[in-house]
Design a protein around this motif. Structure first.
Motif: not given
Length: 441
Positions: A166-174, A209-212, A216-220, A226-228
């Motif tokens: 919510d605060r920082h987007g997906a790229d730093a977290l995946y 699995a959905v969250s991860v 992945a989805h939000d970071s392209g 799709r796998s998760h």
């Protein structure tokens, strides 16, 4: 199932005293100006607070209210903790941990410190904060049978991902989120001490699995996503968990739309609707109808899209329910407006799409920085295609400001497309400034 009513905020109502809601709103705006904040408070906002609809103010309003009532806390003003608001299920009391605290409990305490540091710090704390996602430890320390503490740790990892995203987007977290997911499934494979714990582990691992997958989805990383999502769906089917199945199908429909597979998007949304029918959550049915509408729009089927949108609005109007899943706490009026905006954009009605995107950006609480950036990026793209380049450049500039703290490949890609659309208008001073800033960024 009837929507559960909000609990009125009587504490806040007492603080308003004899002032009318409009008079009190003016006091709030004046107090905001005194500390350099900007809030668009009006009588309607005050009414939403007093009715309990707004259970926790965004950070700007929080600073203003604490300035107006020195010495009081948000709890004194009748508000709920922000973490409780972000996830409804977080409000339910978890069973007490078994005797003999495990390493999981200690890591949970450490993660609390990291979360607090993250919420009070800037982008420099992102890397440290994501360490909290290693809460579950590594697979070398999996117990012979999982207990309540392990199930709670899986659930907490899901909440952490959502809060940080919510605060920082997906790229730093995946990449950080991969280890907790691996550990969650190792716990599931080890088995549990009782059936209720195993049910929690299935649900928690599937939601993780959905969250991860979403990260992945939000970071392209669409194939990873799709796998998760497929892993989450398989977990739901094994456990007979209709709520998890509906969640997985909802995200699969969203991914299919983004991948240019609109018919698959429609079918996934319809499958999600079948899974969700018995759950008693109108808001979940509304979201799935919006997913379906997006697929129909991608197929250029205006009539089917409008029918799905009508169902979405009808279900949304039924209000919240105690059966609403925790993960749906993001889904309010702002998200509804955003998803409808995407439908009209796909149908080529960009001016209409821009109106909905603007409402989405205006309605979104600022502390959900990623969504504010997303909705504003949608607005910029719609305005650019609707023949309003200066307004589009202004909205694009706002997104660039937000991208100093939000890391989302998806949002950056949207902004890059807007910049390309605006190149023919680069002689406009405002457009030229935006294009220069975008190129530097």
């Amino acid at each position: 199932m009837a929507a559960s009513p909000h609990s009125p905020n009587s504490s806040f109502r007492r603080l308003r005293g004899q002032h009318s809601p409009a008079e009190f709103a003016a006091m709030v705006r004046r107090a905001a100006r005194e500390i350099g904040e900007t809030v668009s408070c009006d009588a309607r906002y005050i009414g939403r607070v007093e009715s309990g609809e707004i259970r926790c103010p965004n950070y700007a309003y929080e600073r203003v209210f604490l300035q107006m009532f020195p010495g009081r806390t948000l709890a004194d003003l009748g508000f709920s903790p922000r973490e409780a608001v972000r996830g409804r299920a977080a409000q339910r009391a978890l069973p007490a941990p078994p005797p003999g605290l495990t390493h999981l409990i200690q890591r949970s305490k450490e993660s609390d410190v990291l979360r607090r540091a993250f919420m009070t710090g800037g982008s420099a704390t992102v890397a440290a904060a994501t360490l909290s996602l290693t809460l579950l430890g590594d697979t070398r320390r999996i117990p012979s049978r999982a207990g309540e503490a392990e199930a709670a740790a899986v659930e907490d990892a899901v909440r952490q991902i959502r809060l940080l995203d919510d605060r920082h987007g997906a790229d730093a977290l995946y990449r950080r989120a991969a280890q907790p997911l691996k550990t969650a499934y190792a716990l599931l494979d080890a088995g549990a001490t009782r059936q209720s714990t195993e049910d929690r582990l299935h649900a928690g691992a599937g939601e993780l699995a959905v969250s991860v997958g979403w990260l992945a989805h939000d970071s392209g990383r669409f194939e990873d996503a799709r796998s998760h999502y497929a892993e989450a769906l398989a977990t739901a089917r094994v456990a007979g968990d209709a709520a998890l199945e509906a969640h997985a199908f909802s995200n699969m429909a969203f991914l299919a739309r983004d991948c240019g597979r609109p018919r698959e998007s429609v079918r996934a949304a319809q499958a999600g609707r079948r899974a969700a029918r018995s759950l008693g959550s109108p808001r979940l049915l509304a979201l799935l109808a919006l997913r379906e509408a997006g697929g129909w729009a991608g197929l250029a089927d205006r009539r089917a899209c409008e029918e799905a949108l009508a169902r979405a609005h009808a279900e949304f109007a039924r209000g919240e329910s105690g059966a609403d899943p925790e993960w749906m706490s993001f889904f309010g009026e702002a998200e509804l407006e955003s998803l409808e905006s995407r439908c009209w954009a796909a149908l080529g009605e960009h001016a209409r799409a821009a109106r909905h995107a603007r409402r989405a950006a205006d309605l979104q609480d600022p502390h959900f920085a990623r969504n504010v950036a997303l909705y504003t990026a949608e607005l910029a793209g719609d305005l650019a295609r609707a023949g309003a380049p200066d307004e589009a450049a202004w909205a694009g500039g706002r997104v660039l400001d937000l991208l100093t703290e939000v890391q989302s490949t998806r949002i950056r890609s949207m902004l890059a497309e807007t910049a390309r659309t605006l190149i023919p208008h680069q002689r406009s001073p405002r457009v030229g400034t935006f294009l220069t800033r975008h190129a530097q960024a």
